[in-house]
Design an enzyme around this catalytic site. Structure first.
Site, short mmCIF file in Angstrom:
data_model
loop_
_atom_site.label_atom_id
_atom_site.label_comp_id
_atom_site.label_asym_id
_atom_site.label_seq_id
_atom_site.Cartn_x
_atom_site.Cartn_y
_atom_site.Cartn_z
N LYS A 106 0.86 -1.18 0.00
CA LYS A 106 0.00 0.00 0.00
C LYS A 106 0.89 1.22 0.00
O LYS A 106 2.03 1.17 0.49
CB LYS A 106 -0.90 0.02 1.25
CG LYS A 106 -2.20 0.76 1.05
CD LYS A 106 -3.22 -0.09 0.32
CE LYS A 106 -4.53 0.64 0.11
NZ LYS A 106 -5.59 -0.29 -0.30
N ASP A 146 -6.68 4.20 -4.75
CA ASP A 146 -7.34 4.03 -3.46
C ASP A 146 -8.01 5.38 -3.18
O ASP A 146 -8.24 6.15 -4.11
CB ASP A 146 -6.32 3.64 -2.38
CG ASP A 146 -6.98 3.18 -1.09
OD1 ASP A 146 -7.55 2.08 -1.06
OD2 ASP A 146 -6.95 3.93 -0.09
P1 NAD Z 1 -15.80 6.66 -2.48
O1 NAD Z 1 -14.95 7.78 -2.03
O2 NAD Z 1 -16.13 6.54 -3.93
O3 NAD Z 1 -17.22 6.68 -1.69
C1 NAD Z 1 -17.32 6.75 -0.31
C2 NAD Z 1 -18.78 7.00 0.04
O4 NAD Z 1 -18.92 6.98 1.44
C3 NAD Z 1 -19.29 8.37 -0.43
O5 NAD Z 1 -20.59 8.21 -0.95
C4 NAD Z 1 -19.39 9.16 0.87
O6 NAD Z 1 -20.45 10.11 0.82
C5 NAD Z 1 -19.73 8.06 1.85
N1 NAD Z 1 -19.45 8.45 3.21
C6 NAD Z 1 -18.40 9.16 3.69
N2 NAD Z 1 -18.56 9.37 5.01
C7 NAD Z 1 -19.72 8.76 5.36
C8 NAD Z 1 -20.44 8.62 6.57
N3 NAD Z 1 -19.98 9.18 7.69
N4 NAD Z 1 -21.59 7.93 6.56
C9 NAD Z 1 -22.05 7.40 5.42
N5 NAD Z 1 -21.44 7.51 4.25
C10 NAD Z 1 -20.28 8.18 4.22
O7 NAD Z 1 -15.09 5.35 -1.94
P2 NAD Z 1 -15.24 3.85 -2.44
O8 NAD Z 1 -14.20 3.57 -3.47
O9 NAD Z 1 -16.67 3.56 -2.74
O10 NAD Z 1 -14.77 3.07 -1.12
C11 NAD Z 1 -15.65 2.85 -0.04
C12 NAD Z 1 -15.05 1.78 0.86
O11 NAD Z 1 -14.79 0.60 0.10
C13 NAD Z 1 -13.68 2.14 1.49
O12 NAD Z 1 -13.60 1.51 2.75
C14 NAD Z 1 -12.68 1.49 0.53
O13 NAD Z 1 -11.43 1.22 1.17
C15 NAD Z 1 -13.44 0.22 0.22
N6 NAD Z 1 -12.99 -0.46 -1.00
C16 NAD Z 1 -13.06 0.16 -2.22
C17 NAD Z 1 -12.67 -0.52 -3.34
C18 NAD Z 1 -12.79 0.08 -4.72
O14 NAD Z 1 -12.55 -0.63 -5.70
N7 NAD Z 1 -13.21 1.33 -4.85
C19 NAD Z 1 -12.16 -1.84 -3.25
C20 NAD Z 1 -12.11 -2.45 -2.00
C21 NAD Z 1 -12.54 -1.75 -0.88
#
Ligand code: NAD
Length: 417
Positions: A106, A146
């Protein structure tokens, strides 16, 4: 304990427990918990106003017993070496859980991308990429997006690395634009993998598809695609959705595509016509078949776990459930599909992208989906069967399998020299 404030400690405790259950000697457990390589770089960037600013970045390579390292790069003001260490370690177990030939890594840069211009971001990215160039490469360590990094950032890294070596190396990063060797289906891959896991969980647990409902926390890449795919592909009624400003509820079912449009127009899911505004807390505790936490860490904790009414929890986010909540949910008979399995679809399609880049031969979306389905379905079955055989929750089962996989590879290679 907050995973954000003490992420490495949590990551170590998970492995320590699995190691003890596997009967590993302490030296081997130490080898599994200590990152192989930790790289910190301080580097200058010329800002738009002419001033020089020094940024700090990290790249941690946790383990490469099973292959090159793989893991995202995060741009955030709260990035720390401990957080990057923990995230690198989780990538090792995620790759092992779904059988990808990678170890975990990472990276991160302490910065606030929301306050930087595109030019500043590009210069910072290119300098960071140059600084970590000696330890990354298509056969060494392959970064990906990420938090707050995207296909554009990956394109700059690919270009910077390529300029330094003198020829184009698309396989040095994944999550690139399709025009630079990116893969079909990468954007929705995490959510598609999650939907396959939910489908399998419903089948093995005998949960009826008819009338099934889902509540999804977070409406970013993972949350919105998960809501859309659970509706479109599994025919589920999406009764609740949320983002950082709060949630919405409609027992008759929400249309995620329409809610996406509403959020694009208004900046929030709240205020969606005919839906009731709710809080994120209410969403987590509502009656539903499947609950998908897809936003933050630690949202299911000892404070609320006993009020969760979902039949299945599918972890889209990394680390949304604390160890205490894990115990409560397991005792309540809730099937929790752990992050290192449930959201592994993203790194799996990143792996497909890398394979395509190395071969300069590109696959159709149908082929990507087919291969992803096979890997997720097989991995789910393996973790589920282990959980049953060992009488443990699915997270513990996934750790037992993943740690054992890496330990076996380490033992076969031997301790050098
Ligand atoms: P993103 O930034 O696209 O979306 C995050 C979402 O969470 C947004 O809609 C935001 O409004 C919401 N959010 C933020 N604070 C919040 C709160 N207090 N309550 C409710 N909602 C809230 O991020 P993402 O890529 O969708 O990632 C989300 C999670 O999934 C993270 O933990 C990330 O590590 C994990 N993840 C993502 C991927 C990927 O491919 N994008 C892969 C594995 C894991």
């Amino acid at each position: 304990m907050s995973v954000r404030s003490d992420p490495y400690k949590v990551a170590v405790s998970q492995v320590q427990r699995a190691g003890e259950m596997l009967g590993l000697e302490q030296g081997m457990i130490d080898l599994m918990t200590r990152p192989k390589r930790e790289f910190t770089v301080n580097f200058p960037v010329r800002m738009d106003d002419g001033s020089i600013r020094v940024f700090t970045g990290f790249r941690v390579q946790h383990n490469f017993a099973r292959g090159p390292c793989k893991g995202g790069i995060r741009y955030h003001p709260a990035v720390s070496l401990d957080e990057v260490r923990a995230l690198a370690m989780w990538m090792t177990w995620k790759c092992a859980t779904v059988g990808l030939p990678y170890g975990g890594a990472k990276g991160g840069v302490i910065c606030n991308p929301k306050e930087m211009s595109a030019g500043e971001l590009e210069r910072m990215t290119r300098r960071y990429a140059s600084e970590i160039a000696p330890i990354i490469g298509p056969h060494v360590d392959i970064p990906a997006p990420d938090m707050y990094t995207d296909a554009q950032v990956m394109a700059w890294i690919m270009d910077t690395y390529s300029m330094n070596v003198g020829y184009s190396v698309p396989g040095v990063v994944t999550g690139k634009p399709i025009s630079l060797g990116g893969s079909e289906g990468r954007e929705e891959a995490t959510s598609r993998g999650l939907a396959y896991c939910v489908r399998e969980a419903m089948t093995v647990e005998g949960v009826q598809r008819e009338g099934a409902t889902a509540a999804v926390q977070g409406f970013g890449n993972v949350g919105w695609n998960a809501a859309r795919l659970l509706k479109e592909e599994l025919g589920m009624r999406i009764t609740a959705l949320s983002d950082s400003s709060g949630g919405i509820f409609d027992p008759a079912g929400l249309d995620p595509v329409d809610v996406y449009e509403h959020k694009r127009r208004t900046g929030s899911v709240q205020g969606y016509p005919e839906a009731l505004d709710i809080t994120n807390q209410e969403l987590l505790e509502m009656e539903c078949t499947v609950l998908v936490p897809a936003a933050l860490e630690n949202v299911l904790s000892s404070d609320n776990a006993d009020r969760v009414k979902a039949r299945i929890v599918a972890e889209g986010a990394n680390g949304p459930t604390t160890p205490e909540a894990d115990r409560v949910l397991y005792e309540k008979g809730i099937t929790l599909i752990p992050d290192i399995l449930c959201n592994a679809g993203g790194v799996t399609v990143s792996y497909f992208e890398w394979v395509q880049d190395l071969q300069f031969l590109f696959w159709s979306k149908a082929e990507i989906e087919n291969r992803l389905d096979q890997i997720m379905t097989y991995s789910f079955a393996r973790v589920y069967a282990t959980a049953g055989a060992k009488e443990v929750d699915m997270r513990t089962a996934a750790y037992l399998l993943a740690v054992d996989e890496v330990v076996q590879a380490t033992k076969m290679r031997g301790i050098y020299p």
